[in-house]
Design an enzyme around this catalytic site. Sequence first.
Site, PDB file in Angstrom:
ATOM      1  N   ASN A  53      -7.765   4.006   9.215  1.00  0.00           N
ATOM      2  CA  ASN A  53      -7.652   2.961   9.732  1.00  0.00           C
ATOM      3  C   ASN A  53      -7.795   2.785  11.356  1.00  0.00           C
ATOM      4  O   ASN A  53      -7.917   1.672  11.840  1.00  0.00           O
ATOM      5  CB  ASN A  53      -6.155   2.468   9.666  1.00  0.00           C
ATOM      6  CG  ASN A  53      -5.120   3.801   9.735  1.00  0.00           C
ATOM      7  OD1 ASN A  53      -5.424   4.761   9.279  1.00  0.00           O
ATOM      8  ND2 ASN A  53      -4.172   3.522  10.655  1.00  0.00           N
ATOM      9  N   THR A  83      10.587  -7.569 -11.802  1.00  0.00           N
ATOM     10  CA  THR A  83       9.642  -9.004 -12.186  1.00  0.00           C
ATOM     11  C   THR A  83       8.548  -9.130 -11.154  1.00  0.00           C
ATOM     12  O   THR A  83       8.804  -8.972  -9.900  1.00  0.00           O
ATOM     13  CB  THR A  83      10.794 -10.151 -12.040  1.00  0.00           C
ATOM     14  OG1 THR A  83      11.927  -9.866 -13.062  1.00  0.00           O
ATOM     15  CG2 THR A  83      10.231 -11.556 -12.320  1.00  0.00           C
ATOM     16  N   CYS A  88       2.029   5.221  23.954  1.00  0.00           N
ATOM     17  CA  CYS A  88       3.225   4.344  24.223  1.00  0.00           C
ATOM     18  C   CYS A  88       3.303   3.242  23.217  1.00  0.00           C
ATOM     19  O   CYS A  88       4.364   2.307  23.155  1.00  0.00           O
ATOM     20  CB  CYS A  88       2.816   3.761  25.512  1.00  0.00           C
ATOM     21  SG  CYS A  88       3.736   4.846  26.847  1.00  0.00           S
ATOM     22  N   GLN A 129      -7.892   0.382   3.707  1.00  0.00           N
ATOM     23  CA  GLN A 129      -8.658  -0.343   4.722  1.00  0.00           C
ATOM     24  C   GLN A 129     -10.357  -0.437   4.204  1.00  0.00           C
ATOM     25  O   GLN A 129     -10.875  -1.392   4.614  1.00  0.00           O
ATOM     26  CB  GLN A 129      -8.911   0.601   5.857  1.00  0.00           C
ATOM     27  CG  GLN A 129      -7.609   0.925   6.764  1.00  0.00           C
ATOM     28  CD  GLN A 129      -7.309  -0.407   7.385  1.00  0.00           C
ATOM     29  OE1 GLN A 129      -8.066  -1.166   7.572  1.00  0.00           O
ATOM     30  NE2 GLN A 129      -6.104  -0.558   7.864  1.00  0.00           N
ATOM     31  N   GLY A 171      -2.751  -6.009  -0.157  1.00  0.00           N
ATOM     32  CA  GLY A 171      -3.196  -7.318  -0.062  1.00  0.00           C
ATOM     33  C   GLY A 171      -3.360  -7.910   1.452  1.00  0.00           C
ATOM     34  O   GLY A 171      -4.240  -8.546   1.602  1.00  0.00           O
ATOM     35  N   HIS A 172      -2.318  -7.418   2.355  1.00  0.00           N
ATOM     36  CA  HIS A 172      -2.455  -8.263   3.703  1.00  0.00           C
ATOM     37  C   HIS A 172      -3.604  -7.653   4.495  1.00  0.00           C
ATOM     38  O   HIS A 172      -4.115  -8.187   5.286  1.00  0.00           O
ATOM     39  CB  HIS A 172      -1.139  -7.931   4.340  1.00  0.00           C
ATOM     40  CG  HIS A 172      -0.899  -6.522   4.746  1.00  0.00           C
ATOM     41  ND1 HIS A 172      -1.086  -6.257   6.235  1.00  0.00           N
ATOM     42  CD2 HIS A 172      -0.230  -5.495   4.220  1.00  0.00           C
ATOM     43  CE1 HIS A 172      -0.668  -4.982   6.263  1.00  0.00           C
ATOM     44  NE2 HIS A 172      -0.141  -4.457   5.259  1.00  0.00           N
ATOM     45  N   GLY A 190       1.018  -1.218  -0.090  1.00  0.00           N
ATOM     46  CA  GLY A 190       0.005  -0.066  -0.047  1.00  0.00           C
ATOM     47  C   GLY A 190       0.950   1.115  -0.045  1.00  0.00           C
ATOM     48  O   GLY A 190       0.552   2.287  -0.529  1.00  0.00           O
ATOM     49  N   THR A 191       1.824   1.172   0.861  1.00  0.00           N
ATOM     50  CA  THR A 191       2.972   2.392   0.861  1.00  0.00           C
ATOM     51  C   THR A 191       3.416   2.587  -0.467  1.00  0.00           C
ATOM     52  O   THR A 191       3.469   3.897  -0.913  1.00  0.00           O
ATOM     53  CB  THR A 191       3.921   2.147   1.935  1.00  0.00           C
ATOM     54  OG1 THR A 191       3.315   1.613   3.162  1.00  0.00           O
ATOM     55  CG2 THR A 191       4.662   3.459   2.064  1.00  0.00           C
TER      56      THR A 191
HETATM   57  C1  PLP Z   1      -4.735   3.561   5.574  1.00  0.00           C
HETATM   58  C2  PLP Z   1      -3.565   3.001   5.161  1.00  0.00           C
HETATM   59  N1  PLP Z   1      -2.870   3.093   4.221  1.00  0.00           N
HETATM   60  C3  PLP Z   1      -1.594   2.669   3.904  1.00  0.00           C
HETATM   61  C4  PLP Z   1      -1.154   1.565   4.715  1.00  0.00           C
HETATM   62  C5  PLP Z   1       0.119   0.810   4.296  1.00  0.00           C
HETATM   63  O1  PLP Z   1      -0.032  -0.401   3.814  1.00  0.00           O
HETATM   64  P1  PLP Z   1       1.152  -1.342   3.632  1.00  0.00           P
HETATM   65  O2  PLP Z   1       1.519  -1.957   4.857  1.00  0.00           O
HETATM   66  O3  PLP Z   1       0.830  -2.396   2.478  1.00  0.00           O
HETATM   67  O4  PLP Z   1       2.151  -0.635   3.026  1.00  0.00           O
HETATM   68  C6  PLP Z   1      -2.123   1.115   5.794  1.00  0.00           C
HETATM   69  C7  PLP Z   1      -1.546   0.033   6.598  1.00  0.00           C
HETATM   70  O5  PLP Z   1      -1.665  -0.078   7.669  1.00  0.00           O
HETATM   71  C8  PLP Z   1      -3.324   1.831   6.137  1.00  0.00           C
HETATM   72  O6  PLP Z   1      -4.068   1.432   7.133  1.00  0.00           O
END
Ligand code: PLP
Lengths: 402, 298
Positions: free
Chosen positions: A151, A237, A325, A179, A200-201, A72-73
Site C-alpha cells: 500500500n 444479513t 508523526c 491494493q 470495496g473502498h 478487507g481487514t
Molecule cells: C494492503 C491493505 N490491506 C488491508 C487493508 C484494510 O482494508 P479495510 O479498510 O477494508 O479493512 C488496507 C487498507 O488500508 C490495505 O491497504
Amino acid sequence: MEGIYLDNNATTRVDPAVVEAMLPYFTEQFGNPSSLHSFGNKVGLAVKKARMQVQELLGAEHESEIIFTSCGTESDSTAILSALKANPERREIITTVLEHPAILSLYSQLEKEGYTAHYLKVDGKGRVDMDEYKRLLSDKVAVVSVMWANNETGSFFPVLEMAELANAAGVMFHTDAVQAVGKVPIDLKNSKIDMLSLSGHKLHAPKGIGVLYLKRGVRFRPLLRGGHQERGRRAGTENTASIVALGKACEMALAAMEHENTEVRRLRDKLEAGILAKVPHAFVTGDASNRLPNTSNIAFEYIEGEAILLLLNKFGIAASSGSACTSGSLEPSHVMRAMGIPYTAAHGTTRFSLSRYTTEEEIDRVIQVVPEIVAQLRKLSPYWGENGPSAEPEKDFAPVYA
Amino acid sequence: MWDYSDKVKEHFFQPRNAGPLADANAVGDVGSISCGDALRLMLKVDPETETIEEAHFQTFGCGSAIASSSALTEIVKGMKLDDALKVSNQDIADYLDGLPPEKMHCSVMGREALQAAIANYRGEEWSDDHEEGALICKCFAIDAVLIEDTVRANNLSTMEDVINYTKAGGGCASCHEGIEEILAKVLAERGETFKAVPVKLDKEAPKPGKLTNLERIRRIEAVLESVRPQLQRDHGDIELVDVDGKTVYVSMTGACAGCQMEALTLQGIQTKLMEELGELIKLVPTRAGSLARATSQP
Ligand SMILES: Cc1ncc(COP(=O)(O)O)c(C=O)c1O
Ligand code: FES
C-alpha cells in the site's frame, strides 16, 4: 478549486454510477435476500449479479468462491484464522515484513498465543528472498499470507510464484490484494492462490464492504457463525446496497483496466519525473520497475512528512506519508524501515496515489507546488545548510541524546 | 489529519524566528533524526543581565514540532535565564492552545532544548534521562515506559492501581489490553501472575460541598496517612503542610523528593484526594521546582 486528491490508496471516491446503482437497495428494494416473498427475491438476484461481477474481475472459476464480508481487514482475519482452525496441528505461519497491519497485528497476536511466525525480510527495493521462503515452507506451516501490492510503495510481491511454491509444499496460500484488485489484471482460476482479500473502498465502491475469495475445495472454517448467508461461510444479513455497489464498481474497474495501465501510469510517471527533476535529494522508494500503475512514493530527504502534508493540504493537495508523526507512533513506517531507507529520508516519504479521475492539470499543479514546499521546509531544517544538506549531518548537528 | 488548534497552525504556517542566529551564545540541540524530531535552539543572551535578547530555531519535524519551536522562541524572548528555566512543556502547549496527546512530546522537546541551551551558555553538561515508549493511553497521553516504571517502582498489581497512580486507563478504557500486558510482564518478573479483577470506572463520588473545614482536613490527613507506609518502604515520606481552599501543600522527603517518581506519586495521591473529597484538589509540594514537574508530566 475542488482540491487535488492523490490519496487513492487510502480510499477512493465512490463513482457516481456506483452510487446510482446502490440507492434503490435502501428504498424500494429493501427486502432481505433470504426471504421467499417477492420483496426479497429481486434483492437476491441483485446480490447474485454482483457476485458474478466480482467473479469476473478476479477471474475466479466459480461464483460461489466469492464471499462478501464487511471489509478487507475482516477478509484477512477470516482467511488466516480459518487456515489455523482447519490445520490445528500446524503451528507455524509465514508472511512478509511489509504487510498491512491487518495481517501484521494479527500475526503478532497469534505469536502471543503460541504460534511461530516467520516474517520474510526484504531488500532495499522491498523484494523477498525466494530461497529463504522455500526453506521455510514445510508441513508445519498452516498458512502463508503475502500482499499482492504494497500500500505504501505500490510494489508487487511475486504472489503467483509464491502460491505455486506453497501449493507444491502442501501449504495454504492467502494474498491481501486490497491494493491490487481493480488496478492490475487478475486471473485466479489459473493460479494456485487459495484465498484472496479485497476491499470495496479502494476501487470506487463504498467503505465497509469486502470480499474473501475462497478457491473451491480449500478447507474453510467461518469466523462468524449464524445464519446460512454466504452458504454459511459468513453469517449475518447481507449488506445488500454495498454488495450491489461493489459489483458495479468491479464491472467499471474491469472496463477501465486498460486506462489504468496506460493513462494513469503515464500521469504517475510524469508526476514522478517532474518532481525529481526539480527537487534534489529525493528518490523513489520501492521497486520502481515492478509496481502498481497509480502509486508513487517519493522520499524527500532532511524534512518530515507530516509537515509536507500540512503544506500540501494548504494548496488543496491530498497525499499521505510514512512519517512517524502521521501515525501517532514515534517510528517511521515499518515499510520504509524494513527496506532500510535511512532515517534522514524515511520520515520524509510521501505517497501520491492517483486514480482514473486524476487529470493532467492536477498533475501539472502538483509538479509546480511540491518543489516550493520542500524548499520551504528545508530552510527550517537543522540538517540543511545554505545550498544543500550539511556535509556531515551527524557532526553538524549533534544532539545531547539520541 | 491531526486536530490542531488555530494557534498551532498559525505557528506552523508562519513560524517565528526560524533559521540560524549568527551571534548566538547559547545553543541547545536535542532530538535525533531517527525519532523524526530534532530541534536546535539558538539564543543570544546579554551577559550583563542574563536576559535572552533573541531566540531562533531550526527544526526537523512535524507540524506541531515546528509550531512548538516557534512558540518557544516567542515565550523566552526577553526572559531572564533563571525564569526561562522554569518554562515547562505545558507552558509551551498552553501557549499554543493545547496539543493532541500524541504530540505532547514535541513540547517536551522544546523544554529540553531550552535547558540544553542554557546549560551550554553556562558551560555545564546537560543530560536527560529522557526515554519515551509507545503511547498506550491516548486519553491521558501516557506511554509504556512511564506505566512500566510506575508499576515497578510502586509494586502495583492491578488495573485500578495503574489508574490511580498514572491516570492511564481511567478514561475510555480502550487501552486496558495494553496496560494488562505491561502488568503481566512486570508481575511475571517478580514471580507473580496477573489476575484480572473487574475495575470500577466512574466511581460514585461522595457528595461534595457538605464537608466542614475540619472534616476536610481530617480526610486529607487520612489519605496521606494511607499512602505513607508505601512511601516509607521506598525510604520516603509525605507530610501535610497546609490547606488553602482547593490547594493542598505537602512536603516530601527522602528518596522520593525530586525524582521522576515524585511527580507520579503526587499524581496518584492527588487522584485519591479528589475521590475522597469529591472535589478538584491541587496537590502542591512545597519545594520550588517540583510543581512544574508534577503538572508537566504528560
Ligand atoms: C494492503 C491493505 N490491506 C488491508 C487493508 C484494510 O482494508 P479495510 O479498510 O477494508 O479493512 C488496507 C487498507 O488500508 C490495505 O491497504
Ligand atoms: S486510552 Fe486510556 S483510558 Fe482512554
